[in-house]
Design a protein around this motif. Structure first.
Motif, PDB file in Angstrom:
ATOM      1  N   THR A 126       0.855  -1.176   0.000  1.00 30.38           N
ATOM      2  CA  THR A 126       0.000   0.000   0.000  1.00 30.38           C
ATOM      3  C   THR A 126       0.890   1.226   0.000  1.00 30.38           C
ATOM      4  O   THR A 126       1.684   1.423   0.924  1.00 30.38           O
ATOM      5  CB  THR A 126      -0.888   0.050   1.258  1.00 30.38           C
ATOM      6  N   ASN A 170     -10.470  -1.560   8.470  1.00 29.87           N
ATOM      7  CA  ASN A 170     -10.248  -2.996   8.683  1.00 29.87           C
ATOM      8  C   ASN A 170     -10.688  -3.816   7.483  1.00 29.87           C
ATOM      9  O   ASN A 170      -9.997  -4.736   7.038  1.00 29.87           O
ATOM     10  CB  ASN A 170     -11.017  -3.472   9.928  1.00 29.87           C
ATOM     11  N   TYR A 201      -2.568  -1.468  -3.302  1.00 31.19           N
ATOM     12  CA  TYR A 201      -3.341  -0.254  -3.072  1.00 31.19           C
ATOM     13  C   TYR A 201      -2.537   1.011  -3.310  1.00 31.19           C
ATOM     14  O   TYR A 201      -1.380   1.110  -2.896  1.00 31.19           O
ATOM     15  CB  TYR A 201      -3.806  -0.190  -1.608  1.00 31.19           C
ATOM     16  N   GLU A 237      -8.202  -3.577   4.715  1.00 32.58           N
ATOM     17  CA  GLU A 237      -7.000  -4.362   4.964  1.00 32.58           C
ATOM     18  C   GLU A 237      -7.267  -5.842   4.802  1.00 32.58           C
ATOM     19  O   GLU A 237      -6.458  -6.574   4.235  1.00 32.58           O
ATOM     20  CB  GLU A 237      -6.479  -4.066   6.373  1.00 32.58           C
ATOM     21  N   ASP A 238      -8.397  -6.291   5.312  1.00 34.50           N
ATOM     22  CA  ASP A 238      -8.743  -7.711   5.159  1.00 34.50           C
ATOM     23  C   ASP A 238      -8.823  -8.090   3.694  1.00 34.50           C
ATOM     24  O   ASP A 238      -8.301  -9.119   3.266  1.00 34.50           O
ATOM     25  CB  ASP A 238     -10.094  -7.999   5.826  1.00 34.50           C
ATOM     26  N   GLN A 253      -7.391  -6.700   1.246  1.00 34.22           N
ATOM     27  CA  GLN A 253      -6.069  -6.695   0.628  1.00 34.22           C
ATOM     28  C   GLN A 253      -5.351  -8.010   0.874  1.00 34.22           C
ATOM     29  O   GLN A 253      -4.734  -8.593  -0.023  1.00 34.22           O
ATOM     30  CB  GLN A 253      -5.234  -5.541   1.172  1.00 34.22           C
ATOM     31  N   ASP A 254      -5.470  -8.493   2.110  1.00 36.25           N
ATOM     32  CA  ASP A 254      -4.827  -9.770   2.432  1.00 36.25           C
ATOM     33  C   ASP A 254      -5.457 -10.919   1.668  1.00 36.25           C
ATOM     34  O   ASP A 254      -4.778 -11.741   1.071  1.00 36.25           O
ATOM     35  CB  ASP A 254      -4.954 -10.048   3.938  1.00 36.25           C
ATOM     36  N   ARG A 309      -4.629  -4.297  13.954  1.00 38.43           N
ATOM     37  CA  ARG A 309      -5.980  -4.019  13.488  1.00 38.43           C
ATOM     38  C   ARG A 309      -6.573  -2.909  14.337  1.00 38.43           C
ATOM     39  O   ARG A 309      -6.287  -2.815  15.512  1.00 38.43           O
ATOM     40  CB  ARG A 309      -6.848  -5.255  13.700  1.00 38.43           C
ATOM     41  N   HIS A 331      -1.423   4.081   9.709  1.00 38.16           N
ATOM     42  CA  HIS A 331      -1.896   2.737  10.034  1.00 38.16           C
ATOM     43  C   HIS A 331      -1.859   1.802   8.833  1.00 38.16           C
ATOM     44  O   HIS A 331      -1.472   0.636   8.940  1.00 38.16           O
ATOM     45  CB  HIS A 331      -3.312   2.800  10.590  1.00 38.16           C
ATOM     46  N   ILE A 332      -2.248   2.302   7.685  1.00 39.78           N
ATOM     47  CA  ILE A 332      -2.521   1.385   6.580  1.00 39.78           C
ATOM     48  C   ILE A 332      -1.406   1.272   5.553  1.00 39.78           C
ATOM     49  O   ILE A 332      -1.340   0.293   4.801  1.00 39.78           O
ATOM     50  CB  ILE A 332      -3.843   1.792   5.882  1.00 39.78           C
ATOM     51  N   SER A 333      -0.498   2.241   5.485  1.00 44.16           N
ATOM     52  CA  SER A 333       0.460   2.239   4.378  1.00 44.16           C
ATOM     53  C   SER A 333       1.745   1.511   4.679  1.00 44.16           C
ATOM     54  O   SER A 333       2.126   1.323   5.826  1.00 44.16           O
ATOM     55  CB  SER A 333       0.849   3.655   3.985  1.00 44.16           C
ATOM     56  N   ARG A 359       2.587   0.895  13.756  1.00 41.70           N
ATOM     57  CA  ARG A 359       1.364   0.287  13.221  1.00 41.70           C
ATOM     58  C   ARG A 359       0.750  -0.765  14.130  1.00 41.70           C
ATOM     59  O   ARG A 359       1.388  -1.705  14.552  1.00 41.70           O
ATOM     60  CB  ARG A 359       1.722  -0.347  11.881  1.00 41.70           C
TER      61      ARG A 359
END
Lengths: 357, 319, 348
Positions: A63, A212, A225, A215-216, A218-219, C281, A237-239, C278
């Protein structure tokens, strides 16, 4: 094939996802919008340089976030990559295929692999189509089969019940509509998804749900992304990797923790310092770098370094001679010392810690 | 001069979110839709809003009556509307002739009914024709933009600038005195406005995010216009169409009043008024023009009320 | 006389602005929408009270009611009072109320164009604001407008004063709106999502400006927002609203470090943090915020609450003290929430 893996199943495709090979390569992407004037035959009197030479790579399964404030060109970049806007020049390669060289027909078919999730859940769904129609349309257009369970499986993957598929968008909340938008994008397993501020328009308590979910997915589906955002907390958080844009160009690009903990470009530093952290004690001891003035007109950007007109370093720390350099020479996006894959476009780049005190 | 404290939206949109349906047993994380549990949600909603407007209901009633008359006219007329009886002209209303007889001895009541059918056929034809041409050209102009847009817009300018009466006379000269000529003449003058309306809508909707979304999943331009833009663009044009029906009726009547277009032996409302005017000095002949005039007014008002009602009920934001 | 004779603006006893048991209901096609359902709060000179909530929580409506911006009908006010230094605003004659609004209490909005009329020059609008509440001549008012523009940090005020709103950038328009709000030296400034539409660097500028102004003028600020980061850095006290009610109230530290209502706790737990490495979740709150036309029985948050029991459905939990220092929460399980929070902080 029109299958979507069942929700929760760790699809075999997912495991092979992050293998490091480049999925998306953008080289010197430029998008200028002509400014026209005249009554009958409009002449071009200038250009809005929305994207002015952007280059970066996104590896498979990664990402990458493009962050910046309004007018920096991040949304335009994303759309130019997908050819929803025709780039003025530059090269975009998706999994080895040069997107810009595709004919209209081939492009339509290539769209199956490159999708976009929009920011505004209230505007991105046609108000006169039911959910079922909205989702089925993609299958029809791509010539894929729809079985009895296709739509319900798809909705299930994004956490919505199948029985509501025949309702209209206005009957759903913002978060639910965004799920529908996500479903539309991931149907038919694209390789690459652009997410244009997917949670900015949502309530805070819903944002976490959607993040969430993204992300799920993506997995499970092995997605790559490109995440456009201005909310740096979600970005952290996401990158995996973050590129900061200002006035049409990338001013800094680095792996996530590198960027936040060791920013080198004065704009990045100001940007991060301006983001308030929901923790009173932390906020009490942080300092905010307050930038002066407004973003310059993208039709007429400053010479040399575009950021110099608002740069605190320019104002407070540089000598006359050093300032001349900023005025005359546009800084190249060069690697910073001791940074793995960390680049900044500043003649005088230096670390400044701004997340904590 | 409005200074500070201009009231924003009375009730913020979020507060008006429709009610939640009863909780489902096992709910997926996304939850149930928060909207009303109606299958044909859209139409029920529209009808409910429409019903609130009393005038709109009256208008609807009028339109229904007109439709019935227009369809069943041959059965409803006590006399042959065109049958002249020069020995029986200008009889005031009586038990035999409810509206009396006109200057040519025709039963006025039957004439009015026949005129209704004529008016409905002509105005509907005009509007449909104008809409088909207008919507098509407007959509193309709005979607394509640039040169085609300029071309279409300047063309509409020319048509709109042309004086109505002269244009109508011209067409009738070319096609001869007939109902068809009138239809063509009126359609030629009506299409520019619907084209402009449509173009405006398309221009606005072209930039919608759901249009961009459609493009991103591979929709062709044609599909985007037909499936995504048109259904959302059509509301104002529809509303305009209803108003136009009334306007077309008046336009046709005006032409006939002046003796243009509809042949003299057709008891068209405008024609009847025109004929009545000739004997207006004689007292007691008012019934000759009152009935056709009433017919025109009621028809126009009826369609106008419906258009109004539609405007409010199709999209409350449009007002 | 400007009619404020009955109000002793220097009385130290009563809070500067107080809202008592305010209820604002709207009659709509979908039933009665209880936008504000029994809300009480107060704010004192020089302090910043934040009212935090998501869309549909009713946070804006309570502020707009203070300024008489809620049209009635369709709104009704079944109960409640608004007191300025102990004197009831709603019981005053309409004329007097209008005199106080805009003078003692001013408001700034998310969209500057709500307050700025696009067809009039900015300077003229500020000047008119001055002349509406003060008996001064045109020249004096214009002079005041010039000073205000300078005070809010607009460069070149002499030039800007004759410009139209569209010639201003977003941040500058916000500053102009602040200037207009400050024109009559209000005691209380209501700020309804003042920076939501702005870029984060501009937001920092505007918030810095508000802090500076608060310091120099000792104005009370009521900050209405959904941004918990803003609240952490600028608020002294916080009221958390959900579905038209205040569910928790307390000092900033209390709310952030010792939340006692399940909603507050859920909200804080679900935030992504820029200063943390990070997390695996995020921890969201399940479900969706309720429609205000159909608020769940009992505690409005119970359908989404992981601590909920039957007790929570039986009755609306009262807002009561949980820590004795002005910290209130309307939660049957406030102790459990407290413990869960301790755990979260320990592992954070």
């Amino acid at each position: 094939m029109g299958e979507v893996p069942e929700s929760g199943a760790a699809a075999a495709g997912g495991a092979a996802a992050v293998d490091g090979a480049p999925m998306l390569e953008v080289t010197d992407l430029v998008k200028h919008f002509p400014i026209r004037s005249g009554i009958f035959f409009k002449r071009t009197i200038g250009h809005v340089k929305a994207v002015d030479g952007v280059s970066f790579t996104v590896r498979r399964g990664q990402t990458v976030a493009l962050v910046g404030e309004s007018g920096c060109g991040k949304s335009t970049t994303a759309r130019a990559i997908l050819r929803l806007l025709e780039p003025t020049s530059g090269r975009v390669t998706l999994d080895g295929v040069d997107i810009n060289k595709l004919s209209k027909d081939k492009l339509r078919r290539a769209r199956r692999d490159m999708q976009i999730i929009f920011q505004d859940p209230y505007a991105s769904l046609n108000p006169r189509m039911t959910i079922r129609q909205i989702l089925s349309e993609k299958y029809q257009l791509m010539g894929a089969e729809i079985t009895k369970s296709t739509i319900s499986d798809l909705l299930d993957t994004v956490g919505l019940a199948e029985e509501y598929a025949d309702r209209y968008p206005h009957e759903f909340s913002g978060g639910q509509r965004q799920r529908i938008g996500i479903a539309r994008a991931i149907a038919l397993n694209p390789k690459f998804v652009v997410l244009d501020e997917p949670v900015s328009a949502l309530d805070v308590s819903i944002q976490a749900q959607i993040v969430n979910l993204l992300e799920d997915l993506q997995d499970e589906l092995g997605l790559t992304y490109l995440f456009i955002a201005h909310d740096l907390s979600v970005v952290r958080h996401i990158s995996d990797r973050v590129a900061v844009m200002y006035l049409g160009g990338i001013v800094e690009i680095a792996d996530r923790d590198d960027l936040f903990d060791r920013p080198h470009h004065p704009y990045t530093q100001a940007l991060i310092s301006a983001v308030p952290i929901p923790d009173p004690e932390v906020e009490r001891v942080r300092e905010t770098i307050v930038l002066r003035g407004d973003v310059p007109n993208p039709a007429n950007p400053p010479s040399g370094c575009r950021f110099r007109t608002r740069c605190w370093k320019f104002e407070q720390q540089l000598t006359e001679a050093e300032r001349q350099v900023c005025i005359e020479q546009p800084p190249p996006l060069d690697p910073v010392p001791a940074g793995r894959e960390h680049r900044a476009a500043c003649h005088y780049a230096a670390v400044r810690e701004v997340v904590r005190a | 001069m409005s200074v500070g404290g201009g009231a924003p939206e009375v009730v913020p949109e979020q507060l008006l979110a429709p009610t939640q349906p009863p909780e489902a047993v096992a709910e997926p994380e996304g939850g149930a839709p928060t909207g009303d549990r109606v299958k044909r949600g859209q139409f029920r909603d529209i009808w409910r809003r429409y019903k609130r407007n009393k005038l709109a209901l009256v208008g609807l009633g009028i339109v229904i009556v007109l439709a019935v008359i227009a369809i069943f006219e041959p059965i409803l007329t006590p006399y042959d509307p065109k049958e002249q009886n020069l020995l029986n002209t200008q009889q005031p209303p009586s038990g035999e002739h409810w509206f009396g007889t006109d200057v040519l001895g025709r039963d006025l009541f039957s004439g009015i009914l026949y005129g209704t059918r004529l008016a409905m056929i002509v105005s509907l034809s005009v509007v449909i024709l104008a809409l088909v041409v207008g919507i098509t050209l407007g959509a193309i102009a709005g979607y394509r933009g640039k040169f085609i847009d300029t071309l279409v817009m300047r063309t509409t300018d020319i048509f709109l600038a042309f004086p109505f009466l002269i244009g109508a006379i011209l067409v009738v000269r070319i096609f001869g005195d007939s109902v068809q000529a009138v239809i063509i003449a009126l359609a030629i003058l009506a299409w520019p406005t619907s084209a402009r309306l449509m173009r405006g809508q398309v221009l606005a909707l072209r930039e919608s995010e759901y249009v961009e979304a459609a493009r991103s999943i591979g929709a062709s331009d044609t599909r985007i216009v037909l499936r995504h833009i048109l259904p959302n663009a059509v509301a104002p044009v529809l509303i305009y169409a209803f108003t136009s029906i009334g306007v077309a009726v008046v336009a046709m009547a005006s032409l006939a009043f002046l003796g243009i277009g509809v042949p003299a032996d057709e008891p068209e409302w405008g024609r009847l008024i025109g004929q009545a005017i000739q004997v207006i000095q004689i007292p007691g002949k008012d019934y000759l023009w009152i009935f056709p005039a009433l017919a025109i007014s009621i028809t126009t008002l009826g369609f106008a009320f419906v258009a109004d009602g539609l405007r409010d009920s199709l999209d409350p934001k449009l007002r | 006389m400007d009619g404020t004779a009955d109000i002793d603006l220097d009385s130290p006893a009563a809070p500067l602005l107080e809202v008592r048991d305010l209820r604002v209901h709207f009659k709509t096609d979908f039933g009665v929408v209880k936008a504000v359902d029994g809300v009480s709060w107060s704010v004192n000179d020089g302090e910043t009270l934040a009212i935090v909530g998501e869309s549909g929580s009713g946070k804006s409506v309570s502020a707009m009611t203070i300024l008489g911006l809620i049209q009635s009908p369709p709104a009704t006010f079944p109960s409640g009072d608004i007191l300025l230094r102990g004197k009831s605003l709603l019981k005053m004659p309409e004329k007097q109320q209008r005199r106080l609004r805009g003078k003692e209490i001013a408001m700034i909005f998310q969209d500057p164009l709500t307050a700025l009329n696009p067809v009039f020059k900015v300077g003229d609008q500020i000047a008119e604001m001055v002349r509406t509440h003060q008996k001064v001549g045109k020249l004096v008012a214009k002079r005041r407008a010039l000073d205000l523009l300078g005070e809010v940090g607009i460069p070149n005020p002499a030039v800007r004063i004759n410009q139209y709103p569209h010639e201003f950038s977003g941040g500058m328009r916000q500053r102009a709106m602040i200037a207009m709000a400050l024109a009559n030296d209000p005691q209380v400034l209501l700020a309804d999502e003042p920076t939501t539409a702005l870029d984060v660097t501009v937001q920092a500028q505007i918030m810095a400006l508000l802090s500076k102004l608060q310091e120099s003028r000792n104005t009370a600020i009521v900050l209405i927002t959904h941004d918990l980061g803003l609240v952490a850095s600028h608020a002294d006290r916080i009221n958390v609203m959900y579905a038209g009610k205040i569910v928790e109230a307390g000092s900033t530290n209390e709310i952030f470090y010792r939340p006692r209502h399940a909603y507050t706790f859920g909200l804080l737990s679900s935030l992504a943090r820029m200063d943390h490495r990070r997390q695996e979740r995020l921890t969201p709150i399940k479900g969706v915020p309720p429609s205000l036309a159909r608020v769940p029985k009992g505690c409005p948050f119970h359908p989404r609450c992981r601590f909920a029991t039957d007790e929570c459905i039986a009755a609306v939990p009262p807002l009561e003290s949980v820590a004795g220092n002005g910290h209130l929460a309307a939660c049957v399980h406030s102790d459990q929430v407290g413990m869960a929070n301790e755990e979260r902080l320990a592992h954070g």
